[in-house]
Design an enzyme around this catalytic site. Structure first.
Site, PDB file in Angstrom:
ATOM      1  N   TYR A 114       0.488  -1.406   0.233  1.00 38.11           N
ATOM      2  CA  TYR A 114       0.091  -0.207   0.162  1.00 38.11           C
ATOM      3  C   TYR A 114       0.801   1.005   0.019  1.00 38.11           C
ATOM      4  O   TYR A 114       2.070   1.453   0.344  1.00 38.11           O
ATOM      5  CB  TYR A 114      -1.146   0.510   1.602  1.00 38.11           C
ATOM      6  CG  TYR A 114      -2.324  -1.074   0.925  1.00 38.11           C
ATOM      7  CD1 TYR A 114      -2.395  -1.961   0.247  1.00 38.11           C
ATOM      8  CD2 TYR A 114      -2.816  -1.249   2.626  1.00 38.11           C
ATOM      9  CE1 TYR A 114      -2.970  -2.972   0.188  1.00 38.11           C
ATOM     10  CE2 TYR A 114      -4.021  -2.036   2.704  1.00 38.11           C
ATOM     11  CZ  TYR A 114      -3.883  -3.120   1.069  1.00 38.11           C
ATOM     12  OH  TYR A 114      -5.011  -3.866   1.609  1.00 38.11           O
TER      13      TYR A 114
ATOM     14  N   SER B 147     -13.054  -4.185   0.189  1.00 39.38           N
ATOM     15  CA  SER B 147     -14.563  -3.630  -1.075  1.00 39.38           C
ATOM     16  C   SER B 147     -15.899  -4.195  -0.782  1.00 39.38           C
ATOM     17  O   SER B 147     -16.306  -3.672  -2.121  1.00 39.38           O
ATOM     18  CB  SER B 147     -14.038  -4.379  -2.282  1.00 39.38           C
ATOM     19  OG  SER B 147     -12.641  -3.918  -2.957  1.00 39.38           O
TER      20      SER B 147
ATOM     21  N   LEU C 215     -17.263  -1.376  -0.347  1.00 36.90           N
ATOM     22  CA  LEU C 215     -18.251  -0.928  -1.243  1.00 36.90           C
ATOM     23  C   LEU C 215     -17.753  -0.832  -2.620  1.00 36.90           C
ATOM     24  O   LEU C 215     -18.877   0.297  -3.883  1.00 36.90           O
ATOM     25  CB  LEU C 215     -18.342   0.754  -1.458  1.00 36.90           C
ATOM     26  CG  LEU C 215     -19.380   0.832   0.544  1.00 36.90           C
ATOM     27  CD1 LEU C 215     -18.587   2.483   0.940  1.00 36.90           C
ATOM     28  CD2 LEU C 215     -20.604   0.904   0.252  1.00 36.90           C
TER      29      LEU C 215
ATOM     30  N   PHE D  63     -15.108  -0.730  -4.887  1.00 36.33           N
ATOM     31  CA  PHE D  63     -14.503   0.434  -5.302  1.00 36.33           C
ATOM     32  C   PHE D  63     -15.519   2.032  -5.119  1.00 36.33           C
ATOM     33  O   PHE D  63     -15.487   3.220  -5.854  1.00 36.33           O
ATOM     34  CB  PHE D  63     -13.939   0.188  -6.229  1.00 36.33           C
ATOM     35  CG  PHE D  63     -12.638  -0.842  -6.292  1.00 36.33           C
ATOM     36  CD1 PHE D  63     -11.984  -0.598  -5.448  1.00 36.33           C
ATOM     37  CD2 PHE D  63     -12.696  -1.287  -7.408  1.00 36.33           C
ATOM     38  CE1 PHE D  63     -10.792  -1.154  -5.746  1.00 36.33           C
ATOM     39  CE2 PHE D  63     -11.622  -2.327  -7.349  1.00 36.33           C
ATOM     40  CZ  PHE D  63     -10.664  -2.440  -6.148  1.00 36.33           C
ATOM     41  N   GLY D  64     -16.376   1.996  -3.800  1.00 38.30           N
ATOM     42  CA  GLY D  64     -17.454   2.961  -3.718  1.00 38.30           C
ATOM     43  C   GLY D  64     -18.621   3.271  -5.031  1.00 38.30           C
ATOM     44  O   GLY D  64     -19.239   3.684  -5.292  1.00 38.30           O
TER      45      GLY D  64
ATOM     46  N   LEU E  20     -21.420   1.403  -4.479  1.00 41.77           N
ATOM     47  CA  LEU E  20     -22.294   0.632  -4.383  1.00 41.77           C
ATOM     48  C   LEU E  20     -23.352   2.243  -3.749  1.00 41.77           C
ATOM     49  O   LEU E  20     -24.125   2.366  -2.795  1.00 41.77           O
ATOM     50  CB  LEU E  20     -22.188   0.107  -3.245  1.00 41.77           C
ATOM     51  CG  LEU E  20     -22.362  -1.830  -4.351  1.00 41.77           C
ATOM     52  CD1 LEU E  20     -21.616  -2.837  -3.283  1.00 41.77           C
ATOM     53  CD2 LEU E  20     -23.579  -2.107  -4.438  1.00 41.77           C
TER      54      LEU E  20
ATOM     55  N   GLY F  33     -23.345   5.338  -5.046  1.00 44.25           N
ATOM     56  CA  GLY F  33     -24.256   5.374  -6.274  1.00 44.25           C
ATOM     57  C   GLY F  33     -23.901   6.121  -7.265  1.00 44.25           C
ATOM     58  O   GLY F  33     -24.405   7.060  -7.261  1.00 44.25           O
ATOM     59  N   LYS F  34     -22.570   6.960  -6.698  1.00 47.25           N
ATOM     60  CA  LYS F  34     -22.331   8.255  -6.559  1.00 47.25           C
ATOM     61  C   LYS F  34     -21.500   7.624  -8.204  1.00 47.25           C
ATOM     62  O   LYS F  34     -21.178   8.989  -8.634  1.00 47.25           O
ATOM     63  CB  LYS F  34     -20.996   8.865  -6.467  1.00 47.25           C
ATOM     64  CG  LYS F  34     -19.325   7.823  -5.818  1.00 47.25           C
ATOM     65  CD  LYS F  34     -19.046   7.911  -5.036  1.00 47.25           C
ATOM     66  CE  LYS F  34     -17.174   7.574  -4.483  1.00 47.25           C
ATOM     67  NZ  LYS F  34     -16.262   7.960  -3.853  1.00 47.25           N
TER      68      LYS F  34
END
Length: 345
Positions: free
Chosen positions: A53, A233, A235, A237-238, A240, A242-243
């Site tokens: 990372y 994960s 979400l 990678f985001g 979910l 909705g963005k």
């Protein structure tokens, strides 16, 4: 905050874990420290990192996330309040790491020593192998091409023996795997029992509403064997949140910045995401919190690893821990899953 036992270790970890893979790329050292301060304030005691990372990985940022964590430990003196997890990587396009990393005895021990230095600690609570040394299905790979008899993969027994040495030396308390298959988990458990080697307490694999493949081959297995899922994960990678629906690409968002992350943003993934977001809106729930609460509530999940690039996101994600999904919400989620099962494995 709810606490759950990590495998059979006797160690209690928060049901929400603080993920760190953006620190050093999307987040500064000061922002990383602010996140750790807030997480601890909210009773999160489980922090997860990896030697590679931040992600996406590159030579100039290798190890930076662990370095940021190390300076926080040095400044705050809170090491005893944190269950610290990190990982050693395996084969891949990483010539800048140990000349090309493997899960050999030598490389695992080198990786651990380097992580200890960066983290400014003398022990790691949970040391994980980031992905298998052998060729198999992980990171969304589909199909099975058969076994390669000529593959020069390090044996699981050698890797497990190296981890045993680290445990015996007091540098590692407990061990786990990541991105593993049912056969891999079975082999680690078999070798542990046969050879008196340490038992894995966790498996860190992807799990979210767009990818519930863990339920098929691993959920029953890990429940019965007390090898808890550390869900990453959650979400997607985001997605979910909705963005990214309707072609949106918010400034500074992960899928906006890095085109390499394609695992969840296919046509089927967008369609399923729209349906899940609609379920949340129909019930007056934040879509991201609904997706996170679903993951946290599963019997086989020990801890849900959240990540955030802003404090606003972090606070909202942590708040999902108190959200209890009604039977109707769960039924509506299952209805979407039946229509679009695992669109992004």
């Amino acid at each position: 905050m709810e606490y759950r036992e990590l495998g059979r270790s006797g160690i209690k970890v928060s049901s929400i874990a603080l993920g760190t893979m953006t620190w050093g790329q999307q987040n500064t050292e000061a922002e990383a420290h602010e996140q750790m301060d807030y997480a601890l304030e909210r009773d999160i005691n489980f922090f997860d990192a990896a030697e590679m990372y931040p992600v996406p990985p590159k030579a100039e940022t290798y190890g930076r996330t662990e370095e940021y964590m190390g300076t926080w430990f040095k400044q705050r003196g809170q090491r005893d309040r944190v269950v610290l997890a990190t990982k050693a990587i395996s084969r891949g396009d990483f010539d800048y790491i140990r000349g090309g990393p493997t899960l050999s005895r030598e490389h695992i021990k080198q990786a651990c020593e380097a992580s200890l230095r960066r983290l400014q600690t003398d022990y790691i609570d949970l040391y994980q192998l980031h992905w298998p040394d052998r060729s198999t299905n992980f990171f969304g790979k589909l199909g099975f091409q058969g076994l390669n008899a000529n593959e020069a993969a390090v044996s699981i027994e050698e890797s497990l023996s190296a981890l045993n040495e680290l445990v015996q030396e007091g540098k590692v308390r407990r061990i786990g795997v990541s991105n593993e298959t049912p056969w891999g988990v079975a082999e680690y458990l078999r070798l542990s029992e046969r050879a008196g080697l340490p038992r894995i307490d966790s498996i860190q694999n992807p799990y979210n509403l767009l990818n519930r493949s863990f339920e098929v081959g691993l959920a029953e297995f890990t429940c019965r064997e007390q090898v808890g899922l550390l869900a990453y994960s959650p979400l997607a990678f985001g997605m979910l949140a909705g963005k990214y629906l309707d072609g949106q690409r918010p400034e500074g968002a992960r899928l906006t910045l890095f085109e390499r992350f394609q695992r969840y943003n296919n046509t089927q993934g967008f369609a399923a995401t729209a349906d899940y977001v609609q379920v949340a809106r129909d019930h007056g729930i934040d879509p991201a919190q609904m997706a996170l609460a679903y993951v946290t509530s599963r019997q086989f999940v020990t801890s849900n690893i959240i990540g955030a690039t802003s404090m606003e996101q972090l606070k909202s994600n942590i708040d999902s821990e108190s959200l209890v999904l009604s039977d109707q919400v769960l039924a509506d989620i299952e209805a979407v899953h039946q229509r679009q099962p695992n669109p992004c494995p």
